[in-house]
Design an enzyme around this catalytic site. Structure first.
Site, PDB file in Angstrom:
ATOM      1  N   HIS A  21       0.843  -1.201   0.000  1.00  0.00           N
ATOM      2  CA  HIS A  21       0.000   0.000   0.000  1.00  0.00           C
ATOM      3  C   HIS A  21       0.875   1.247   0.000  1.00  0.00           C
ATOM      4  CE1 HIS A  21      -3.955   2.004   1.100  1.00  0.00           C
ATOM      5  NE2 HIS A  21      -3.073   2.993   1.198  1.00  0.00           N
ATOM      6  N   GLN A  25      -9.816   9.144  -5.027  1.00  0.00           N
ATOM      7  CA  GLN A  25      -9.464   9.875  -3.814  1.00  0.00           C
ATOM      8  C   GLN A  25     -10.591  10.755  -3.287  1.00  0.00           C
ATOM      9  OE1 GLN A  25      -6.026  10.490  -1.869  1.00  0.00           O
ATOM     10  NE2 GLN A  25      -7.927  10.672  -0.719  1.00  0.00           N
TER      11      GLN A  25
END
Length: 416
Positions: free
Chosen positions: A56, A151
């Site tokens: 990640h 996002q």
């Protein structure tokens, strides 16, 4: 390639390993230490381990801290605002320069597999396109998975769903989401169902920024896990962060864990980032702001650790060292018993490989790709305790990074 005098995880004896045509062809236990011959690598009793996996990270945002403004509050949401200011400055050359520099840092620290998120809340999709291009260019040297990450919301951002489908058509490997950032609970829940639908439609993996907030009422994880269970996709689905779980009460978590185990989904925690971003609304007592890593691990649920950021609007430190992340994680999650130390490296190796769904071609086994790193220690415990550099990284039987062990001169007064 032949490596002698190597220690392997959870094994007491020294071993000899051979790699032919880029694949492990033999792994043999030694009865005694051997002397190195021509062309052989002498591991000298150091730990030979499967490569580190970075599960990640946001490569498209790496190395942008302070451009154009610093995140002064240090909060998650100001980080998103600062990134929104930086996005208009993005172009392919800018992204390539920063990503290549960051990948070099990761490779120097033993990483050979990366899952990176690419912000698709951008009509140009320049970040995603550039990362997909670099993934293909570098595939012989490092493996990269690209997540299409909305996002600013999949359903709340203008044309967010259209941009997601465009990203998947371009070639994103993983469908992302951010349900707690959608405008309403209903949109957050619907986004989780949509993510699973898209993953089925395009045959992709799933990795959701899920409940990355201190709010104990943020419970989109149960929706994601339920959809994964009902669609028999659990091993292909990952919940990243889930920091709200650190604020859930135990009664709810006892019910939730039953679902999580049945769903078989994966978890990623980013301890350095979460301890910094979460708990911002607390005075004292102040929450740690991490998911329940220790409890997930103890329950047999797959969980791993990632860095998340390197010098970006959300985290202005970071150096590519997953061993540093592991060190922080063990402390913050109170995994400081000797049994925890004995298997600690799994949190940045095997568990991460399972999360990326690459376990079939990952590990130190005959018939698998000849990928490994050499660590300056004898076992998980000594590697974590000493926090020394990675000495060697080999991919498909080819050295991609090597350094000499650090040498220290002892002052004369110690000898006395």
């Amino acid at each position: 390639m032949k490596i002698i005098n190597a220690r392997l995880r959870q094994k007491a004896a020294l071993h000899t390993l051979e790699i032919d045509n880029g694949v492990f062809s033999a792994i043999t236990e030694q009865s005694a230490e051997l002397s190195a011959g021509n062309g052989q690598i002498d591991a000298a009793g150091k730990l030979l381990c499967a490569p580190f996996v970075e599960p990640h990270i946001h490569l498209d945002a790496a190395l942008t801290a302070g451009e154009p403004n610093w995140n002064q509050s240090g909060t998650l949401f100001e980080g998103i605002e600062r990134w929104s200011e930086r996005k208009p400055m993005l172009n392919e050359a800018d992204i390539r320069r920063r990503v290549l520099k960051t990948i070099e840092l990761l490779v120097q620290n033993g990483v050979q597999h990366i899952r990176t998120h690419a912000d698709i809340s951008d009509p140009t999709l320049v970040g995603l396109k550039t990362l997909c291009s670099l993934r293909d260019e570098l595939k012989d040297r490092i493996e990269i998975q690209v997540v299409a990450f909305p996002q600013e919301g999949l359903l709340s951002y203008p044309n967010g769903l259209t941009l997601m489908e465009q990203a998947l058509e371009i070639g994103a490997d993983v469908v992302g989401g951010i349900p707690h950032f959608e405008y309403t609970r209903e949109l957050g829940e619907q986004s989780m169902k949509t993510v699973i639908e898209l993953a089925r439609k395009y045959d992709r993996l799933v990795d959701v920024h899920c409940d990355e907030i201190d709010d104990p009422n943020s419970r989109f994880l149960e929706v994601l896990a339920c959809e994964a269970l009902f669609n028999d996709m659990g091993e292909r689905v990952t919940a990243s962060h889930t920091t709200a779980m650190g604020s859930y009460d135990n009664a709810y978590c006892s019910k939730l864990f039953r679902l999580l185990k049945r769903s078989a989904i994966n978890f990623i925690s980013c301890p350095t980032e979460s301890i910094h971003l979460q708990g911002r609304f607390d005075s004292y007592p102040k929450r740690r702001g991490l998911t329940r890593v220790k409890e997930l691990n103890a329950a047999g649920i797959n969980v791993c650790l990632g860095q998340d950021s390197i010098f970006d609007p959300w985290y202005s430190l970071g150096n590519g060292k997953l061993l540093r992340t592991l060190d922080f994680g063990l402390h913050i999650c109170q995994m400081m018993g000797y049994r925890d130390f004995q298997s600690a490296l799994s949190l940045i190796t095997d568990n991460s490989a399972r999360t990326l769904n690459i376990q079939a071609r990952y590990g130190i086994e005959v018939g698998k790709p000849g990928n490994f790193i050499l660590l300056d220690g004898e076992d998980d415990y000594s590697v974590v305790r000493n926090q020394r550099d990675v000495l060697l990284s080999v991919r498909d039987g080819v050295r991609i990074m090597q350094r000499e062990p650090a040498r220290v001169t002892t002052p004369n007064w110690i000898d006395r």
